[in-house]
Design a protein around this motif. Structure first.
Motif, PDB file in Angstrom:
ATOM      1  N   ASP A  42       0.849  -1.198   0.000  1.00 42.03           N
ATOM      2  CA  ASP A  42       0.000   0.000   0.000  1.00 42.03           C
ATOM      3  C   ASP A  42       0.882   1.244   0.000  1.00 42.03           C
ATOM      4  O   ASP A  42       0.846   2.073   0.926  1.00 42.03           O
ATOM      5  N   LEU A  43       1.650   1.379  -1.035  1.00 43.18           N
ATOM      6  CA  LEU A  43       2.559   2.517  -1.145  1.00 43.18           C
ATOM      7  C   LEU A  43       1.769   3.816  -1.232  1.00 43.18           C
ATOM      8  O   LEU A  43       0.873   3.952  -2.065  1.00 43.18           O
ATOM      9  N   GLY A  44       2.115   4.776  -0.369  1.00 42.76           N
ATOM     10  CA  GLY A  44       1.397   6.042  -0.360  1.00 42.76           C
ATOM     11  C   GLY A  44       2.206   7.218  -0.840  1.00 42.76           C
ATOM     12  O   GLY A  44       1.678   8.319  -1.008  1.00 42.76           O
ATOM     13  N   ASP A  45       3.497   7.008  -1.067  1.00 43.03           N
ATOM     14  CA  ASP A  45       4.367   8.085  -1.525  1.00 43.03           C
ATOM     15  C   ASP A  45       5.513   7.470  -2.308  1.00 43.03           C
ATOM     16  O   ASP A  45       5.823   6.285  -2.166  1.00 43.03           O
ATOM     17  N   LYS A  46       6.169   8.255  -3.117  1.00 46.31           N
ATOM     18  CA  LYS A  46       7.264   7.755  -3.942  1.00 46.31           C
ATOM     19  C   LYS A  46       8.388   7.219  -3.060  1.00 46.31           C
ATOM     20  O   LYS A  46       8.764   7.864  -2.074  1.00 46.31           O
ATOM     21  N   PRO A  47       8.930   6.056  -3.380  1.00 44.65           N
ATOM     22  CA  PRO A  47      10.051   5.527  -2.597  1.00 44.65           C
ATOM     23  C   PRO A  47      11.278   6.424  -2.721  1.00 44.65           C
ATOM     24  O   PRO A  47      11.404   7.228  -3.646  1.00 44.65           O
ATOM     25  N   SER A  48      12.192   6.270  -1.778  1.00 38.47           N
ATOM     26  CA  SER A  48      13.421   7.052  -1.815  1.00 38.47           C
ATOM     27  C   SER A  48      14.230   6.689  -3.057  1.00 38.47           C
ATOM     28  O   SER A  48      14.058   5.625  -3.662  1.00 38.47           O
ATOM     29  N   SER A  49      15.141   7.578  -3.427  1.00 43.61           N
ATOM     30  CA  SER A  49      15.972   7.343  -4.616  1.00 43.61           C
ATOM     31  C   SER A  49      16.830   6.094  -4.450  1.00 43.61           C
ATOM     32  O   SER A  49      17.083   5.374  -5.429  1.00 43.61           O
ATOM     33  N   ASP A  50      17.284   5.813  -3.234  1.00 41.93           N
ATOM     34  CA  ASP A  50      18.081   4.608  -2.986  1.00 41.93           C
ATOM     35  C   ASP A  50      17.268   3.351  -3.264  1.00 41.93           C
ATOM     36  O   ASP A  50      17.769   2.391  -3.864  1.00 41.93           O
ATOM     37  N   VAL A  51      16.021   3.349  -2.823  1.00 41.32           N
ATOM     38  CA  VAL A  51      15.151   2.192  -3.054  1.00 41.32           C
ATOM     39  C   VAL A  51      14.841   2.058  -4.536  1.00 41.32           C
ATOM     40  O   VAL A  51      14.902   0.957  -5.102  1.00 41.32           O
ATOM     41  N   VAL A  52      14.529   3.164  -5.183  1.00 41.17           N
ATOM     42  CA  VAL A  52      14.226   3.131  -6.617  1.00 41.17           C
ATOM     43  C   VAL A  52      15.390   2.509  -7.396  1.00 41.17           C
ATOM     44  O   VAL A  52      15.183   1.675  -8.291  1.00 41.17           O
ATOM     45  N   SER A  53      16.605   2.876  -7.045  1.00 44.04           N
ATOM     46  CA  SER A  53      17.764   2.358  -7.776  1.00 44.04           C
ATOM     47  C   SER A  53      17.906   0.844  -7.628  1.00 44.04           C
ATOM     48  O   SER A  53      18.401   0.169  -8.537  1.00 44.04           O
ATOM     49  N   LYS A  54      17.451   0.296  -6.508  1.00 48.64           N
ATOM     50  CA  LYS A  54      17.555  -1.151  -6.273  1.00 48.64           C
ATOM     51  C   LYS A  54      16.424  -1.938  -6.933  1.00 48.64           C
ATOM     52  O   LYS A  54      16.513  -3.151  -7.076  1.00 48.64           O
ATOM     53  N   LEU A  55      15.361  -1.248  -7.336  1.00 48.55           N
ATOM     54  CA  LEU A  55      14.186  -1.932  -7.874  1.00 48.55           C
ATOM     55  C   LEU A  55      14.061  -1.813  -9.394  1.00 48.55           C
ATOM     56  O   LEU A  55      13.146  -2.402  -9.968  1.00 48.55           O
ATOM     57  N   ARG A  56      14.959  -1.103 -10.011  1.00 49.69           N
ATOM     58  CA  ARG A  56      14.840  -0.892 -11.461  1.00 49.69           C
ATOM     59  C   ARG A  56      15.021  -2.195 -12.235  1.00 49.69           C
ATOM     60  O   ARG A  56      15.843  -3.039 -11.893  1.00 49.69           O
ATOM     61  N   GLY A  57      14.221  -2.322 -13.298  1.00 54.77           N
ATOM     62  CA  GLY A  57      14.409  -3.406 -14.254  1.00 54.77           C
ATOM     63  C   GLY A  57      13.961  -4.773 -13.796  1.00 54.77           C
ATOM     64  O   GLY A  57      14.404  -5.780 -14.353  1.00 54.77           O
ATOM     65  N   VAL A  58      13.057  -4.835 -12.820  1.00 50.15           N
ATOM     66  CA  VAL A  58      12.595  -6.145 -12.352  1.00 50.15           C
ATOM     67  C   VAL A  58      11.730  -6.813 -13.420  1.00 50.15           C
ATOM     68  O   VAL A  58      11.219  -6.167 -14.341  1.00 50.15           O
TER      69      VAL A  58
END
Length: 213
Positions: free
Chosen positions: A115-131
């Protein structure tokens, strides 16, 4: 890998050996839907709200359960990484924290945003790219709005997208239907399925809409 949507935010991953991972089980009746008809070897709960934490509905005798887990673990050859995020735009002050799960198994990477309510941090985004598969809430009100979901999906650039947490017939929560998200989609095929499941390996650059009910 067989991926099935059981309504709301409940998604299961069935591996080639029959081992089954379930995210965010609900109990059906309390939100106006059917009970999920799946049993789990591993359950991952993103946050402890009633419509995401009905573990007993899907549990077997030896089911392993992770609730709001932040960190790294390996369970039965499944690599799990949990990232802290928030259920609102006030740092969790309104609706609490939310865990984003990254699961790596059978050479596939799957992310469930809960239930994501806000954009994840840039660090998290970098780890989730390209799944291989991004499971993302798109109905708004309790979570990110459809336009925010599409912005996040674009930033993560997944191979495939599975929208969740949107209104379907019977659901008694005031959230938007999936079409509000789909009208924003660019660069992906949109496939509306005849069943509630699909085989992940059969798709690339696709937004998958399983049939519910």
């Amino acid at each position: 890998m067989k991926v099935a949507w059981h309504g709301h935010a409940c998604v299961s991953l069935e591996l080639s050996n029959g081992y089954t991972i379930v995210f965010d089980p609900h109990d059906g009746g309390s939100i106006g839907l059917e009970r999920p008809s799946v049993k789990a070897d591993l359950v991952l709960v993103t946050h402890d709200h009633f419509d995401h934490n009905a573990v007993e509905v899907v549990k077997k005798n030896r089911t392993r359960v992770f609730k709001e887990f932040v960190g790294e673990a390996v369970v039965d050859n499944v690599r799990i990484e949990g990232f802290e995020s928030f259920h609102d735009k006030a740092g969790g002050k309104r609706r609490g924290k939310n865990t984003i799960y990254l699961v790596e198994v059978e050479e596939r990477r799957v992310v469930h945003l809960g239930d994501l309510g806000d954009k994840p941090s840039s660090d998290v985004v970098s780890k989730l790219r390209g799944v291989d598969l991004l499971i993302i809430p798109v109905g708004g009100f309790y979570t990110i709005e459809p336009y925010e979901a599409w912005d996040i999906a674009r930033s993560l650039n997944p191979l495939n997208i599975l929208p969740i947490h949107y209104w379907v017939k019977g659901l008694n929560l005031p959230i938007k239907p999936v079409d509000e998200f789909l009208k924003l989609v660019e660069g992906f095929n949109i496939v509306k399925l005849d069943s509630n499941f699909f085989t992940l390996e059969n798709y690339e650059k696709t937004v998958l809409i399983p049939r519910y009910g």
